[in-house]
Design a protein around this motif. Structure first.
Motif, mmCIF file in Angstrom:
data_model
loop_
_atom_site.group_PDB
_atom_site.id
_atom_site.type_symbol
_atom_site.label_atom_id
_atom_site.label_comp_id
_atom_site.label_asym_id
_atom_site.label_seq_id
_atom_site.Cartn_x
_atom_site.Cartn_y
_atom_site.Cartn_z
ATOM 1 N N TYR A 51 -0.988 8.966 -9.319
ATOM 2 C CA TYR A 51 -1.307 7.566 -9.629
ATOM 3 C C TYR A 51 -0.083 6.680 -9.420
ATOM 4 C CZ TYR A 51 -1.701 3.855 -13.280
ATOM 5 O OH TYR A 51 -1.681 2.691 -14.009
ATOM 6 N N LEU A 52 1.078 7.125 -9.932
ATOM 7 C CA LEU A 52 2.309 6.346 -9.774
ATOM 8 C C LEU A 52 2.772 6.330 -8.321
ATOM 9 C CD1 LEU A 52 4.312 7.528 -12.934
ATOM 10 C CD2 LEU A 52 3.027 5.400 -12.636
ATOM 11 N N VAL A 53 2.641 7.470 -7.659
ATOM 12 C CA VAL A 53 3.054 7.559 -6.254
ATOM 13 C C VAL A 53 2.202 6.631 -5.391
ATOM 14 C CG1 VAL A 53 3.031 9.070 -4.231
ATOM 15 C CG2 VAL A 53 4.091 9.848 -6.356
ATOM 16 N N GLU A 54 0.893 6.649 -5.643
ATOM 17 C CA GLU A 54 0.008 5.791 -4.853
ATOM 18 C C GLU A 54 0.294 4.316 -5.112
ATOM 19 O OE1 GLU A 54 -2.742 4.563 -2.125
ATOM 20 O OE2 GLU A 54 -1.796 6.528 -2.416
ATOM 21 N N ALA A 55 0.624 3.974 -6.360
ATOM 22 C CA ALA A 55 1.013 2.596 -6.667
ATOM 23 C C ALA A 55 2.277 2.222 -5.895
ATOM 24 C CB ALA A 55 1.232 2.434 -8.168
ATOM 25 N N GLY A 56 3.239 3.167 -5.833
ATOM 26 C CA GLY A 56 4.456 2.936 -5.053
ATOM 27 C C GLY A 56 4.159 2.757 -3.583
ATOM 28 N N ASN A 57 3.206 3.534 -3.067
ATOM 29 C CA ASN A 57 2.824 3.406 -1.655
ATOM 30 C C ASN A 57 2.162 2.055 -1.389
ATOM 31 O OD1 ASN A 57 3.765 5.891 -0.719
ATOM 32 N ND2 ASN A 57 1.919 6.956 -1.390
ATOM 33 N N MET A 58 1.304 1.635 -2.325
ATOM 34 C CA MET A 58 0.663 0.327 -2.173
ATOM 35 C C MET A 58 1.703 -0.786 -2.109
ATOM 36 S SD MET A 58 -2.633 0.386 -4.730
ATOM 37 C CE MET A 58 -4.120 1.329 -4.366
ATOM 38 N N PHE A 59 2.687 -0.688 -3.010
ATOM 39 C CA PHE A 59 3.758 -1.683 -3.020
ATOM 40 C C PHE A 59 4.530 -1.648 -1.703
ATOM 41 C CE2 PHE A 59 8.257 -2.585 -3.599
ATOM 42 C CZ PHE A 59 8.221 -3.872 -4.126
ATOM 43 N N SER A 60 4.860 -0.445 -1.250
ATOM 44 C CA SER A 60 5.662 -0.286 -0.036
ATOM 45 C C SER A 60 4.966 -0.887 1.180
ATOM 46 C CB SER A 60 5.947 1.196 0.206
ATOM 47 O OG SER A 60 6.785 1.377 1.320
ATOM 48 N N LYS A 61 3.619 -0.850 1.173
ATOM 49 C CA LYS A 61 2.852 -1.381 2.305
ATOM 50 C C LYS A 61 2.624 -2.885 2.210
ATOM 51 C CE LYS A 61 0.466 3.014 3.047
ATOM 52 N NZ LYS A 61 -0.835 3.721 2.936
ATOM 53 N N GLY A 62 3.095 -3.496 1.100
ATOM 54 C CA GLY A 62 3.029 -4.944 1.030
ATOM 55 C C GLY A 62 2.318 -5.533 -0.163
ATOM 56 N N ASP A 72 15.252 6.988 -11.476
ATOM 57 C CA ASP A 72 15.926 8.275 -11.296
ATOM 58 C C ASP A 72 15.153 9.394 -11.978
ATOM 59 O OD1 ASP A 72 16.479 7.010 -13.708
ATOM 60 O OD2 ASP A 72 18.465 7.890 -13.913
ATOM 61 N N VAL A 73 14.597 9.115 -13.153
ATOM 62 C CA VAL A 73 13.788 10.113 -13.861
ATOM 63 C C VAL A 73 12.477 10.343 -13.109
ATOM 64 C CG1 VAL A 73 12.549 10.621 -16.002
ATOM 65 C CG2 VAL A 73 14.803 9.518 -16.090
ATOM 66 N N GLY A 74 11.847 9.242 -12.698
ATOM 67 C CA GLY A 74 10.571 9.341 -12.011
ATOM 68 C C GLY A 74 10.658 10.123 -10.714
ATOM 69 N N ILE A 75 11.718 9.893 -9.947
ATOM 70 C CA ILE A 75 11.827 10.577 -8.657
ATOM 71 C C ILE A 75 12.087 12.075 -8.848
ATOM 72 C CG2 ILE A 75 14.322 10.342 -8.212
ATOM 73 C CD1 ILE A 75 13.536 9.517 -5.333
ATOM 74 N N HIS A 76 12.746 12.427 -9.964
ATOM 75 C CA HIS A 76 12.985 13.849 -10.231
ATOM 76 C C HIS A 76 11.665 14.577 -10.441
ATOM 77 C CE1 HIS A 76 14.910 17.469 -11.800
ATOM 78 N NE2 HIS A 76 14.027 17.427 -12.794
ATOM 79 N N PHE A 105 3.317 20.763 -4.364
ATOM 80 C CA PHE A 105 2.064 20.386 -3.692
ATOM 81 C C PHE A 105 2.368 19.517 -2.469
ATOM 82 C CE2 PHE A 105 1.354 20.540 -8.338
ATOM 83 C CZ PHE A 105 0.515 21.657 -8.398
ATOM 84 N N PRO A 106 3.051 20.081 -1.468
ATOM 85 C CA PRO A 106 3.498 19.283 -0.314
ATOM 86 C C PRO A 106 2.351 18.704 0.507
ATOM 87 C CG PRO A 106 3.791 21.628 0.093
ATOM 88 C CD PRO A 106 3.428 21.495 -1.335
ATOM 89 N N ASP A 107 1.168 19.316 0.421
ATOM 90 C CA ASP A 107 0.038 18.827 1.204
ATOM 91 C C ASP A 107 -0.604 17.585 0.592
ATOM 92 O OD1 ASP A 107 -0.675 20.491 -0.939
ATOM 93 O OD2 ASP A 107 -2.691 20.797 -0.121
ATOM 94 N N ARG A 108 -0.312 17.331 -0.690
ATOM 95 C CA ARG A 108 -0.992 16.228 -1.375
ATOM 96 C C ARG A 108 -0.052 15.178 -1.945
ATOM 97 N NH1 ARG A 108 -2.963 17.254 -5.729
ATOM 98 N NH2 ARG A 108 -2.371 19.395 -6.153
ATOM 99 N N MET A 109 1.210 15.526 -2.142
ATOM 100 C CA MET A 109 2.124 14.588 -2.782
ATOM 101 C C MET A 109 3.381 14.399 -1.938
ATOM 102 S SD MET A 109 1.913 15.563 -6.824
ATOM 103 C CE MET A 109 0.365 16.037 -7.589
ATOM 104 N N GLU A 110 3.741 13.151 -1.806
ATOM 105 C CA GLU A 110 4.953 12.817 -1.068
ATOM 106 C C GLU A 110 5.655 11.665 -1.784
ATOM 107 O OE1 GLU A 110 6.308 11.353 3.408
ATOM 108 O OE2 GLU A 110 4.263 12.045 3.033
ATOM 109 N N VAL A 111 6.942 11.804 -1.971
ATOM 110 C CA VAL A 111 7.701 10.779 -2.686
ATOM 111 C C VAL A 111 7.861 9.550 -1.789
ATOM 112 C CG1 VAL A 111 9.856 10.234 -3.866
ATOM 113 C CG2 VAL A 111 8.971 12.574 -3.922
ATOM 114 N N PRO A 112 7.438 8.373 -2.274
ATOM 115 C CA PRO A 112 7.610 7.161 -1.460
ATOM 116 C C PRO A 112 9.084 6.926 -1.122
ATOM 117 C CG PRO A 112 6.158 6.730 -3.327
ATOM 118 C CD PRO A 112 6.751 8.100 -3.545
ATOM 119 N N GLU A 113 9.359 6.662 0.132
ATOM 120 C CA GLU A 113 10.739 6.484 0.593
ATOM 121 C C GLU A 113 11.429 5.328 -0.114
ATOM 122 O OE1 GLU A 113 13.147 5.723 4.819
ATOM 123 O OE2 GLU A 113 10.991 6.153 4.804
ATOM 124 N N ILE A 114 10.649 4.335 -0.514
ATOM 125 C CA ILE A 114 11.235 3.148 -1.139
ATOM 126 C C ILE A 114 11.931 3.489 -2.460
ATOM 127 C CG2 ILE A 114 9.203 2.429 -2.497
ATOM 128 C CD1 ILE A 114 9.871 -0.467 -1.526
#
Length: 661
Positions: free
Chosen positions: A492-503, A532-536, A545-554
């Motif tokens: 949920y948090l990762v997808e929110a980060g992705n949404m932000f990253s896309k604009g 820093d805590v979140g990215i850890h 779970f590399p097939d389903r989760m990826e840390v947003p580069e931002i």
């Protein structure tokens, strides 16, 4: 069945609540009718000079209404039950003799409403004593006279504070708010309460300055704005209770009782209320949870390794629960910082009347801090709360294995790391278990009790019982990456980060989830947790779970620039000390596009539901109820929605159903 015993002492009638074959006193139809009969007999007695109401239970006065009976009744029966309770309590209030409630233990809901019908209320200062009207937390409102009597007793503003918050107050705080007239030690309660009978029938102030139409209009407007700010209108009970309470200070008593009944019946039929009542029953279930048939051991002395935010928070909480705590860290500076944080928590608790100065002193004295490598053989449990680094934890546990007895339970507070990898470095790995407390410890009631492959049934049973004993709620989960709550929350948090990253605008994302019912938007939550805590945690789960989760580069780019969130003053938002935070223009410039997604809440909530289903299917949690309860208690997932799996059922998001009812 007898629920109330009547006796007489020195021309004082005494009604003692003592429900047979039960550890609690509650109100149902039979109890109300029995109370009605006793009041009728008291009305006919000519030689009585007072009535004292107390309880024979050790830690409960009256816990309130029988919720199960209340919500299984058809609408017409429920209406009759509301009328019966109002009539009986009115009869208590109308007695010509002086009445006093001598309250020791929990006095909630209907129990509080009975006490409000008495002239005087005297509370013991026992730790178990609490009084209040928690109905709005269940999606309903006080409807046995509480919404009517309380505003006229203590004034509308004070009454709204208590009714809308739904909190149970300790004796000192209750006296400060006007809900209690006297406080004393439990052993003196009965005799002290009798002295109030000499004061005669109670006469309350008119509160004209507060209750004239103009004042009520101003109070109502302000209170409504506060409720809308906190709930965004998603919890109808608060608004209904506000209306009934505001109307109660004008017009007749009977008209106000009618409004109570009407509002209660309307609220009881809402799906939101049914979900919140369901959570109430889950709360009771997890209070009594037994994970297996093994006998639980007793935990008296605990060592906490690490005096940081989590370690000191755990030490503080345990000390308030009477546990002897050894607080350890690597140097005196870390210990001093941890103790300063604990002292601040105690000072705040006294200031807010959560505890007395004496209780705070006793609690603080339960903590023994040291930067030395002291023996821990006499500790029943050690809770490690050091850095989220597996290498560091292995060294700590290897050391603990030498310094503790063979039966000392070794627990880790890690939020995501694989606990089973600690087993090889300790002797007797059957005593290894995870105890994942949530931050801040003194507010969050959930604890994930993490069972590893080596955890013995006795260790698991003891850990669960320990969590319950310290006033927390345990959910047993398996030792899988992220366990349960963080595993579901992270996508949920990762997808929110992705949404932000896309604009997407961060405020649009956050507002969408606030409107959904989350206590905080996901972008703001990332700032509060710390990037820093979140990215850890994200990297731990992404590796699993590399097939389903990826840390947003931002996130990595933000950390490189020192944008860690609130603690650094800058994250997705800027925190300047005053007012609402505003989006950080430097981070906005890092976005890769200008896409503004539709249906933000639907997509983000769907991420949690999808991951919750996987957790259930993989056996991370044992039942849908475990998943939903953990998410509500651990993340604040909209309580009126019941949790991600219940939300899926209610909105037909999947072909399968997770609940049968």
């Amino acid at each position: 069945m007898s629920n109330i015993k009547r006796s007489t002492e020195d021309n004082i009638a005494i009604l003692t609540f003592d429900r047979e074959n039960s550890g609690a006193n509650i109100f149902d139809r039979d109890v109300l009718l029995e109370l009605d009969d006793h009041i009728a007999a008291i009305e006919q007695a000519s030689d009585l000079r007072g009535l004292l109401i107390d309880s024979a239970k050790r830690s409960i006065f009256i816990a309130g209404a029988d919720i199960k009976t209340l919500f299984s009744a058809p609408k017409d029966e429920l209406a009759q039950l509301l009328e019966l309770g109002q009539r009986v309590f009115d009869r208590v209030a109308a007695l010509k003799i002086t009445t006093v409630a001598a309250i020791n233990g929990a006095c909630a809901g209907g129990g509080c409403e009975l006490a409000l019908a008495c002239d005087w209320r005297v509370l013991s200062d026992a730790s178990a004593t609490r009084i209040g009207l928690p109905e709005t937390q269940l999606g309903i409102l006080p409807a046995w006279g509480g919404s009517t009597r309380l505003p006229n007793m203590i004034g509308l503003p004070n009454a709204l504070d208590l009714i809308l918050a739904g909190k149970l107050l300790k004796a000192g705080a209750a006296k400060h708010k006007g809900l209690a007239d006297g406080v004393c030690p439990p052993e003196d309660l009965k005799e002290y309460a009798k002295t109030f009978l000499k004061r005669g029938k109670r006469k309350y102030d008119s509160h004209f300055l507060l209750h004239n139409p103009l004042s009520v209009s101003v109070i109502r407007k302000k209170a409504t704005a506060n409720v809308m700010e906190k709930t965004r209108g998603l919890y109808p009970a608060a608004l209904k209770a506000l209306d009934v309470a505001c109307e109660s200070v004008s017009g007749s008593h009977s008209e106000s009782l009618g409004r109570e009944r009407e509002a209660f019946l309307e609220l009881a039929a809402l799906p939101q209320t049914k979900r919140m009542i369901g959570l109430f029953f889950l709360n009771e279930r997890f209070k009594k949870l037994k994970p297996n048939d093994a006998e639980a051991g007793t935990i008296d002395t605990v060592a906490t390794i690490g005096a940081g935010v989590m370690g000191s928070g755990i030490a503080y909480w345990l000390s308030t629960r009477g546990k002897r705590v050894i607080l350890q860290d690597i140097n005196d500076e870390a210990i001093a910082k941890g103790l300063a944080g604990i002292e601040k928590l105690y000072v705040t608790s006294v200031k807010k009347r959560v505890m007395s100065k004496i209780e705070a002193t006793i609690g603080y004295d339960n903590i023994h801090a040291s930067a030395q490598r002291v023996p821990l053989q006499n500790c029943d449990m050690v809770i490690e709360a050091a850095s989220e680094d597996l290498g560091i934890k292995k060294k700590i546990f290897a050391d603990l294995s030498e310094r503790t007895g063979p039966d000392t339970i070794l627990a880790t507070n890690t939020s995501a790391l694989p606990i089973h990898e600690l087993a090889p470095v300790i002797t007797h790995p059957e005593r290894l278990v995870g105890l994942h407390f949530f931050n801040p410890v003194h507010r969050m009631k959930l604890v994930e009790v993490v069972e590893t492959e080596t955890t013995s049934p006795e260790t698991l049973a003891t850990a669960v019982a320990f969590v319950q004993k310290i006033g927390k709620l345990p959910v047993v989960v398996k030792d899988r990456p992220g366990f349960l709550v963080n595993r579901i929350l992270l996508p949920y948090l990762v997808e929110a980060g992705n949404m932000f990253s896309k604009g997407a605008d961060p405020r649009a994302i956050d507002n969408a989830m606030l409107d959904f019912g989350m206590p905080m938007g996901p972008i703001r939550l990332l700032d509060e947790v710390g990037l820093d805590v979140g990215i850890h945690v994200a990297e731990t789960l992404a590796a699993a779970f590399p097939d389903r989760m990826e840390v947003p580069e931002i996130l990595s780019k933000m950390i490189e620039k020192g944008f860690l969130g609130r603690k650094s003053g800058k994250g997705f938002y800027l925190y300047n000390g005053g007012g609402d935070p505003v989006p950080n223009p430097e981070v906005l410039a890092m976005r890769e596009g200008t896409e503004s997604p539709d249906n933000i809440a639907e997509k983000l909530a769907g991420m949690m539901t999808d991951e919750a289903i996987l957790c259930l299917d993989e056996g991370v949690a044992g039942a849908p109820e475990d998943v939903d309860f953990a998410m509500v208690m651990g993340t604040g997932y909209a309580p009126f929605r019941g949790g991600p799996l219940r939300y899926s059922d209610d909105n037909n998001l999947n072909d399968r159903k997770f609940y049968t009812e």
